[in-house]
Motif scaffolding. Sequence first.
Motif, PDB file in Angstrom:
ATOM      1  N   LEU A 126       0.219  -1.364   0.090  1.00 55.78           N
ATOM      2  CA  LEU A 126       0.047   0.070  -0.130  1.00 55.78           C
ATOM      3  C   LEU A 126       0.789   0.991  -0.242  1.00 55.78           C
ATOM      4  O   LEU A 126       0.369   2.427  -0.767  1.00 55.78           O
ATOM      5  CB  LEU A 126      -0.662   0.388   1.064  1.00 55.78           C
ATOM      6  CG  LEU A 126      -1.886   1.162   1.305  1.00 55.78           C
ATOM      7  CD1 LEU A 126      -2.254   0.205  -0.457  1.00 55.78           C
ATOM      8  CD2 LEU A 126      -3.636   0.267   1.975  1.00 55.78           C
ATOM      9  N   GLU A 127       1.852   0.957   0.504  1.00 54.81           N
ATOM     10  CA  GLU A 127       3.053   2.304   0.847  1.00 54.81           C
ATOM     11  C   GLU A 127       3.224   2.931  -0.434  1.00 54.81           C
ATOM     12  O   GLU A 127       3.135   4.080  -1.118  1.00 54.81           O
ATOM     13  CB  GLU A 127       4.135   2.168   1.576  1.00 54.81           C
ATOM     14  CG  GLU A 127       3.720   1.947   2.967  1.00 54.81           C
ATOM     15  CD  GLU A 127       2.772   2.914   3.606  1.00 54.81           C
ATOM     16  OE1 GLU A 127       3.162   3.790   3.783  1.00 54.81           O
ATOM     17  OE2 GLU A 127       1.890   2.682   4.554  1.00 54.81           O
ATOM     18  N   GLU A 128       3.582   2.667  -1.409  1.00 52.75           N
ATOM     19  CA  GLU A 128       4.099   2.360  -3.133  1.00 52.75           C
ATOM     20  C   GLU A 128       2.678   3.198  -3.982  1.00 52.75           C
ATOM     21  O   GLU A 128       2.908   4.263  -4.374  1.00 52.75           O
ATOM     22  CB  GLU A 128       4.269   1.899  -3.618  1.00 52.75           C
ATOM     23  CG  GLU A 128       3.537   0.327  -4.077  1.00 52.75           C
ATOM     24  CD  GLU A 128       4.473  -0.499  -4.951  1.00 52.75           C
ATOM     25  OE1 GLU A 128       3.912  -1.371  -5.790  1.00 52.75           O
ATOM     26  OE2 GLU A 128       5.415  -1.591  -3.823  1.00 52.75           O
ATOM     27  N   GLU A 129       1.742   2.628  -3.426  1.00 53.87           N
ATOM     28  CA  GLU A 129       0.091   3.052  -3.768  1.00 53.87           C
ATOM     29  C   GLU A 129       0.119   4.315  -3.759  1.00 53.87           C
ATOM     30  O   GLU A 129      -0.320   5.414  -4.027  1.00 53.87           O
ATOM     31  CB  GLU A 129      -0.764   1.921  -4.583  1.00 53.87           C
ATOM     32  CG  GLU A 129      -0.871   0.820  -4.318  1.00 53.87           C
ATOM     33  CD  GLU A 129      -0.447   0.793  -5.978  1.00 53.87           C
ATOM     34  OE1 GLU A 129      -0.589   2.061  -6.967  1.00 53.87           O
ATOM     35  OE2 GLU A 129       0.011  -0.179  -6.844  1.00 53.87           O
ATOM     36  N   TYR A 130       0.177   4.383  -2.015  1.00 56.67           N
ATOM     37  CA  TYR A 130      -0.032   5.661  -1.167  1.00 56.67           C
ATOM     38  C   TYR A 130       0.672   7.036  -2.609  1.00 56.67           C
ATOM     39  O   TYR A 130       0.646   7.955  -2.635  1.00 56.67           O
ATOM     40  CB  TYR A 130       0.434   6.297  -0.381  1.00 56.67           C
ATOM     41  CG  TYR A 130      -1.015   5.970   1.311  1.00 56.67           C
ATOM     42  CD1 TYR A 130      -1.454   5.088   1.158  1.00 56.67           C
ATOM     43  CD2 TYR A 130      -0.022   4.942   2.657  1.00 56.67           C
ATOM     44  CE1 TYR A 130      -2.510   4.886   1.766  1.00 56.67           C
ATOM     45  CE2 TYR A 130      -0.756   4.124   3.444  1.00 56.67           C
ATOM     46  CZ  TYR A 130      -2.131   4.295   3.385  1.00 56.67           C
ATOM     47  OH  TYR A 130      -3.292   4.163   3.759  1.00 56.67           O
ATOM     48  N   ASP A 131       2.210   6.507  -2.754  1.00 56.05           N
ATOM     49  CA  ASP A 131       2.743   7.955  -3.035  1.00 56.05           C
ATOM     50  C   ASP A 131       2.389   8.012  -4.813  1.00 56.05           C
ATOM     51  O   ASP A 131       2.460   9.252  -5.168  1.00 56.05           O
ATOM     52  CB  ASP A 131       4.088   7.368  -3.664  1.00 56.05           C
ATOM     53  CG  ASP A 131       5.070   7.435  -2.318  1.00 56.05           C
ATOM     54  OD1 ASP A 131       4.773   8.260  -0.891  1.00 56.05           O
ATOM     55  OD2 ASP A 131       5.783   6.233  -1.992  1.00 56.05           O
ATOM     56  N   ARG A 132       1.976   6.991  -5.225  1.00 54.34           N
ATOM     57  CA  ARG A 132       1.148   7.273  -6.481  1.00 54.34           C
ATOM     58  C   ARG A 132       0.334   7.842  -6.594  1.00 54.34           C
ATOM     59  O   ARG A 132       0.094   9.339  -7.548  1.00 54.34           O
ATOM     60  CB  ARG A 132       0.892   5.820  -7.372  1.00 54.34           C
ATOM     61  CG  ARG A 132       2.383   5.434  -7.462  1.00 54.34           C
ATOM     62  CD  ARG A 132       1.625   3.688  -8.955  1.00 54.34           C
ATOM     63  NE  ARG A 132       2.998   2.725  -8.829  1.00 54.34           N
ATOM     64  CZ  ARG A 132       2.912   1.809  -8.501  1.00 54.34           C
ATOM     65  NH1 ARG A 132       2.526   1.605  -7.467  1.00 54.34           N
ATOM     66  NH2 ARG A 132       4.192   1.064  -8.964  1.00 54.34           N
ATOM     67  N   ILE A 133      -0.442   7.788  -5.586  1.00 49.81           N
ATOM     68  CA  ILE A 133      -1.677   8.321  -5.452  1.00 49.81           C
ATOM     69  C   ILE A 133      -1.362  10.345  -5.232  1.00 49.81           C
ATOM     70  O   ILE A 133      -2.022  10.966  -6.193  1.00 49.81           O
ATOM     71  CB  ILE A 133      -2.999   7.840  -4.050  1.00 49.81           C
ATOM     72  CG1 ILE A 133      -3.523   6.177  -5.097  1.00 49.81           C
ATOM     73  CG2 ILE A 133      -4.134   8.794  -4.547  1.00 49.81           C
ATOM     74  CD1 ILE A 133      -3.915   6.428  -6.124  1.00 49.81           C
ATOM     75  N   ARG A 134      -0.791  10.763  -4.284  1.00 51.96           N
ATOM     76  CA  ARG A 134      -0.478  11.557  -3.764  1.00 51.96           C
ATOM     77  C   ARG A 134      -0.263  12.586  -5.194  1.00 51.96           C
ATOM     78  O   ARG A 134      -0.361  13.704  -5.210  1.00 51.96           O
ATOM     79  CB  ARG A 134       0.511  11.661  -3.267  1.00 51.96           C
ATOM     80  CG  ARG A 134       0.612  11.744  -1.762  1.00 51.96           C
ATOM     81  CD  ARG A 134       1.848  11.745  -1.092  1.00 51.96           C
ATOM     82  NE  ARG A 134       1.404  10.835   0.392  1.00 51.96           N
ATOM     83  CZ  ARG A 134       2.048   9.774   0.920  1.00 51.96           C
ATOM     84  NH1 ARG A 134       2.670   9.299  -0.245  1.00 51.96           N
ATOM     85  NH2 ARG A 134       0.900   9.028   2.154  1.00 51.96           N
ATOM     86  N   TYR A 135       0.688  12.085  -6.129  1.00 58.61           N
ATOM     87  CA  TYR A 135       1.264  12.897  -7.396  1.00 58.61           C
ATOM     88  C   TYR A 135       0.330  12.616  -8.584  1.00 58.61           C
ATOM     89  O   TYR A 135       0.663  13.253  -9.368  1.00 58.61           O
ATOM     90  CB  TYR A 135       2.988  12.822  -6.947  1.00 58.61           C
ATOM     91  CG  TYR A 135       3.593  12.765  -6.653  1.00 58.61           C
ATOM     92  CD1 TYR A 135       3.683  13.724  -6.200  1.00 58.61           C
ATOM     93  CD2 TYR A 135       3.726  11.777  -5.355  1.00 58.61           C
ATOM     94  CE1 TYR A 135       4.372  14.604  -4.442  1.00 58.61           C
ATOM     95  CE2 TYR A 135       4.349  11.840  -4.200  1.00 58.61           C
ATOM     96  CZ  TYR A 135       4.368  13.048  -4.225  1.00 58.61           C
ATOM     97  OH  TYR A 135       5.645  13.271  -3.262  1.00 58.61           O
TER      98      TYR A 135
END
Length: 266
Positions: A126-135
């Motif tokens: 999930l952490e890697e997807e959080y970063d994708r969503i932010r940007y």
Amino acid sequence: MPTPDLRVAAGGLKEAPEGAGDSYAEALAAFPYFLVRPDRRLLSYDEIGPKTPHRAPSFEPEWDRYIKLIHAQAREELRSLVEADLRRLVASADATPSFVRQTVIDMLNHIRSEVRLADQADPVGLEEEYDRIRYALDLEEMIASVVRVADRAIDELDRRTTTPVVKQALHRIAQSYAEPLSLKSLAQELKIHPVYLGQLFHQETGSTFTEYFNRYRVDKAKALLVEGRYKVHEIAQMVGYPDTRYFYKKFKRYVGVSPMDYRDLQ
């Protein structure tokens, strides 16, 4: 030669040269709104701000339906639901980039809560997807993130459970975690001896039924706390703890902090 997908955000007219920085800052503030206005190639800051605070769209995904589709391993139907929900949200007149991003993060959190175990802090990446969503500047990127996490959740649940009766037990928990469910009552439903069910459950999940059930409820509560839409006593009721003090006790045991402290930390 294909035409590039060019998008331009513009700040307001200012006195030069002093106002150049302010105009640039306004253009930066306007740019994320391409997320909710994907048909536009030019956006002016005057169209989106400064305004009074936006009213949050009246949008609430059917979380129970998401969870049922995950446990049913209905990948295509789940993908269609994610896409339909997010496109409907973006089409709302009140939608803002921040609300869309928060909704997608809520989707990821709800999906993760289905597969999270004590010894697996991030079983679906999930952490890697959080970063994708932010940007992310494109709705397709966000849809792809949710679908990836859902696929990983389905794979993880399938990897953990091979015995049909345990799969049924987990599915029952997902559907009825707010109800007073016990190992004995569940065993009666599944027509199996409770001791044998308890042994199978522990063998395949790594937890006793009671531990898993309480942790599942607490994970649901954590997702609701992050959303910030409900009071703590309301969340306690929603996840199956009519006694708020008992809910506080269980929450602090599994999370290490009180529900209010957890919300503040998020």
